[in-house]
Design an enzyme around this catalytic site. Structure first.
Site, PDB file in Angstrom:
ATOM      1  CG  HIS A 336      -2.041   1.165   1.231  1.00 43.02           C
ATOM      2  ND1 HIS A 336      -3.153   1.061   0.192  1.00 43.02           N
ATOM      3  CD2 HIS A 336      -1.935   2.275   1.350  1.00 43.02           C
ATOM      4  CE1 HIS A 336      -3.956   2.078   0.353  1.00 43.02           C
ATOM      5  NE2 HIS A 336      -3.131   3.088   1.070  1.00 43.02           N
ATOM      6  CB  ALA A 337       0.966   4.186  -2.291  1.00 40.95           C
ATOM      7  CG  HIS A 366      -2.137  10.798  -2.650  1.00 42.92           C
ATOM      8  ND1 HIS A 366      -3.121  11.483  -2.336  1.00 42.92           N
ATOM      9  CD2 HIS A 366      -1.470  10.169  -1.600  1.00 42.92           C
ATOM     10  CE1 HIS A 366      -3.431  11.064  -0.759  1.00 42.92           C
ATOM     11  NE2 HIS A 366      -2.369  10.501  -0.679  1.00 42.92           N
ATOM     12  CD  GLU A 367       1.617   7.978  -1.361  1.00 44.79           C
ATOM     13  OE1 GLU A 367       1.954   8.405  -0.444  1.00 44.79           O
ATOM     14  OE2 GLU A 367       0.411   7.367  -1.260  1.00 44.79           O
ATOM     15  CG  HIS A 370       1.789  12.401   1.785  1.00 42.34           C
ATOM     16  ND1 HIS A 370       0.682  13.107   2.581  1.00 42.34           N
ATOM     17  CD2 HIS A 370       0.956  11.385   1.110  1.00 42.34           C
ATOM     18  CE1 HIS A 370      -0.631  12.454   2.764  1.00 42.34           C
ATOM     19  NE2 HIS A 370      -0.424  11.276   1.638  1.00 42.34           N
ATOM     20  CD  GLU A 394      -3.725  11.020   3.220  1.00 42.76           C
ATOM     21  OE1 GLU A 394      -3.232  11.096   2.061  1.00 42.76           O
ATOM     22  OE2 GLU A 394      -2.818  11.046   4.201  1.00 42.76           O
ATOM     23  CG  HIS A 494      -6.532   3.509   5.146  1.00 41.65           C
ATOM     24  ND1 HIS A 494      -6.336   2.611   3.628  1.00 41.65           N
ATOM     25  CD2 HIS A 494      -5.614   4.193   4.949  1.00 41.65           C
ATOM     26  CE1 HIS A 494      -5.653   3.426   3.177  1.00 41.65           C
ATOM     27  NE2 HIS A 494      -5.282   4.431   3.763  1.00 41.65           N
ATOM     28  CE1 TYR A 504      -5.562   8.978   2.381  1.00 39.90           C
ATOM     29  CE2 TYR A 504      -6.895   7.552   4.050  1.00 39.90           C
ATOM     30  CZ  TYR A 504      -5.739   8.014   3.480  1.00 39.90           C
ATOM     31  OH  TYR A 504      -4.487   7.376   3.894  1.00 39.90           O
TER      32      TYR A 504
HETATM   33  O1  X8Z Z   1      -4.189   5.380   1.155  1.00 38.39           O
HETATM   34  C1  X8Z Z   1      -4.127   6.270   0.369  1.00 38.39           C
HETATM   35  C2  X8Z Z   1      -2.643   6.962  -0.165  1.00 38.39           C
HETATM   36  C3  X8Z Z   1      -1.757   6.707   0.814  1.00 38.39           C
HETATM   37  S1  X8Z Z   1      -1.898   7.929   1.971  1.00 38.39           S
HETATM   38  C4  X8Z Z   1      -2.340   5.800  -1.388  1.00 38.39           C
HETATM   39  N1  X8Z Z   1      -5.221   6.633  -0.214  1.00 38.39           N
HETATM   40  C5  X8Z Z   1      -6.780   6.360   0.104  1.00 38.39           C
HETATM   41  C6  X8Z Z   1      -6.807   4.805  -0.512  1.00 38.39           C
HETATM   42  O2  X8Z Z   1      -6.062   4.378  -1.150  1.00 38.39           O
HETATM   43  O3  X8Z Z   1      -7.707   4.021   0.314  1.00 38.39           O
HETATM   44  C7  X8Z Z   1      -5.622   7.766  -1.266  1.00 38.39           C
HETATM   45  C8  X8Z Z   1      -6.962   7.883  -1.608  1.00 38.39           C
HETATM   46  C9  X8Z Z   1      -7.509   7.073  -0.373  1.00 38.39           C
HETATM   47 ZN    ZN Z   2      -1.837   9.989   1.361  1.00 39.07          ZN
END
Ligand code: X8Z
Ligand code: ZN
Length: 595
Positions: A336-337, A366-367, A370, A394, A494, A504
């Site tokens: 997960h990024a 997105h990354e 941060h 975010e 998450h 988010y």
């Molecule tokens: O988790 C993330 C990022 C890392 S902070 C990739 N996002 C959420 C997800 O993937 O569930 C970005 C959008 C929503």
């Molecule tokens: Zn993020």
């Protein structure tokens, strides 16, 4: 100033040698920040190794480092409470408050429970990272999250989709017991800090009373709901045409496995099924990137160049040496990024399993958002090295990604010619399937977790409550029963990783406010979805000014700096998608809307 002086004189007169509270608090905070900086760096190093090389040893080391950090954080937060009522200058008062709020999972004072909680939490994240589905139980044909993501994105075979959708969720039931125990211990820690439960702690981090924040979310959701409902109705209709009336109801929730994404959180992969007639922009960024043999590092370079065009300094050489850009073949990692600042100064890194797709092109921006934020506030005191609120953090990279317009792609040589205005609906549709579809998902994860933390939802009701909220907010339902033998929230990163999710939802509101304000600053007068702030120094200056503030001031001030308003507000996202919303309303005439 005056008051401190009077107090000091009075204390001196009474023969008391105690330092005035402001001075004492300042010294206390200096010590606290230096201790936390050190422990945070050690915890980040350990967490980096755990996430990029999952073994029982790296997991144990990461748990231990996190335990030290959390235990110190809680101890200092408790010590700080004696200054809560003191007359302190605003920056000290703010730091005293942030000391408590910076802890996502507070540990109780019992050391055994603190150790148990961090161990379980580390184990849950590893379990997610190692997650695999082996169709037919065949250990040689196991699918990891990237492979399942690819199938969900591209397959239109409902049987296969359902199979991998269910298969991915098989990773989660073993997590349920440990997750419930983490909830229990963290709640004990939250209560020791004076909060009703961990959810109340999470809601307290927004420079307003937590009840007001919960109401703000309801208000924002009500603002965007009409737009979401129109999109939902149109997508349901098209899916009904594609998969048949037995598979997709006319006016009920959409089956979760048909939306092009493991969690049905973004629907942009369905775009080819949904493109408005005659308005397809005629290019596919994924195909372009693949055709040009773009590498993962090339993709990151495109992202970096956007930020440098706004006058941000290039990323440090260590970023390129230490980041993880692709999935290693020989070990388990958390794919997960994420973006890191390991030394809280400039040891910036991303950790990602980059695929050459338009989706990951966005995620990279997105990354990097941060990372550039982290570096912009690195001269702030430690406790202010954070986003104005977590939604801001975010939103930064996403704001930049909203500037990936056809005109921008032409400018950087990825596209020959930008489509004319007759293709706007197609562009807006693709964006809406990403951004508008996400809104209820962004909201519901913590609506569920807040109920879990408060005890309103007990472990024996986890899955039912989860699907009730999925239905209520998203209008999405599982194909088939999902009883309590499943733990479907655990299949979303998450939840096992304990990352709050409301951020988010906020980011999806905020990024449209930022994009509009920065586009105005850049002098863009066309339709806002065609505005790109690429290479605009004035937009860059404004953005940077906000990022440099970190968490030093209430977020309302940071927002005002860029947008001129102190409210998070969905007017900007509604205006951005207005032409699409009008078009959807016409398409949906005489068809059911809602579920
Ligand atoms: O988790 C993330 C990022 C890392 S902070 C990739 N996002 C959420 C997800 O993937 O569930 C970005 C959008 C929503
Ligand atoms: Zn993020």
């Amino acid at each position: 100033m005056k008051r401190t002086l009077v107090l000091a004189v009075a204390l001196a007169a009474s023969g008391c040698r105690t330092a005035p509270p402001a001075e004492e608090a300042r010294r206390f905070l200096e010590r606290a920040e230096s201790e936390l900086l050190q422990l945070s760096n050690e915890a980040s190093q350990a967490a980096w190794v755990q996430s990029t090389y999952i073994t029982m040893d790296t997991e144990a080391l990461a748990a231990k480092a996190n335990e030290r950090l959390i235990t110190a954080g809680v101890r200092l937060a408790k010590e700080a409470s004696k200054y809560e009522k003191a007359a302190l200058p605003p920056d000290l008062q703010r730091k005293i408050r942030l000391l408590k709020l910076a802890i996502t999972l507070p540990a109780p004072s019992d050391p055994a429970e603190a150790a148990e909680m961090t161990k379980l939490a580390a184990g849950l994240e590893s379990a997610y990272g190692k997650g695999r589905y082996c169709p037919g139980g065949d250990e040689k044909r196991c699918l990891n999250v990237d492979e399942i993501t690819r199938i969900m994105a591209s397959s239109r075979d409902p049987k296969q989709l359902l199979d991998v959708w269910q298969g991915w969720r098989s990773i989660a039931p073993p997590m349920k017991k440990d997750f419930a125990r983490v909830v229990e211990i963290a709640n004990k820690g939250a209560r020791e800090l004076g909060f009703a439960d961990t959810g109340a702690l999470w809601r307290s981090g927004y420079d307003m009373p937590p009840e007001d924040f919960a109401r703000e979310l309801d208000r924002l959701w009500e603002q965007v709901k009409p737009l979401y409902e129109q999109l939902h109705a149109y997508v349901r209709w098209k899916l009904r045409e594609k998969y048949g009336p037995e598979a997709v109801p006319e006016n009920g929730p959409i089956p979760a496995h048909l939306l092009g994404n493991i969690w049905a959180q973004q629907w942009d992969n369905l775009y080819p099924l949904l493109a408005p007639e005659g308005a397809d922009p005629g290019y596919d960024l994924t195909a372009i990137l693949k055709r040009r043999n773009t590498t993962p590092v090339d993709m990151v370079k495109y992202g970096e160049r956007f930020f440098t065009s706004l006058t941000f300094e290039p990323l440090p050489p260590t970023f390129w040496e230490r980041s993880m850009f692709t999935r290693p073949r020989d070990r388990d990692v958390v794919c997960h990024a994420s973006a890191w600042d390991v030394d809280n100064v400039d040891d910036l890194r991303i950790k990602m399993c980059i695929e050459i797709t338009a989706d990951d092109f966005n995620v990279i921006h997105h990354e990097l958002g941060h990372n550039f934020y982290q570096r912009a506030y690195n001269r702030q005191p430690f406790l202010f090295r954070a986003g104005a609120n977590d939604g801001f953090h975010e939103a930064v990279g996403d704001t930049i990604a909203l500037s990936i317009t056809p005109e921008y792609l032409v400018r950087i040589g990825l596209l020959d010619r930008a489509p004319d205005a007759s293709k706007d609906l197609g562009l807006l549709m693709a964006r809406a399937l990403d951004k508008v579809a996400f809104l209820p998902f962004g909201l519901l994860i913590d609506q569920w977790r807040w109920k879990v933390f408060s005890g309103e939802v007990k472990p024996e009701q986890y899955n039912r409550a989860w699907w009730e909220l999925r239905r209520k907010y998203q209008g999405v339902a599982p194909a088939g029963e999902r009883g309590e033998e499943f733990f479907d929230p655990g299949a979303k990163y998450h939840v096992p990783a304990n990352v709050p999710y409301t951020r988010y939802f906020l980011a999806h509101i905020l990024q449209f406010q930022f994009h509009k304000a920065l586009s105005d600053a850049a002098g863009c007068t066309g339709p806002v979805h065609r505005c790109s702030i690429y290479d605009n120094k004035e937009a860059g200056r404004r953005l940077k000014e906000m990022l440099e503030m970190g968490a030093s001031r209430p977020w309302q001030e940071a927002l005002e700096k860029v947008t001129g308003t102190r409210q998070m507000d969905a007017t900007a996202i509604r205006a951005y998608f207005k032409p699409l919303e009008d078009w959807l309303a016409v398409q949906n005439k005489g068809r059911p809307v809602g579920w």
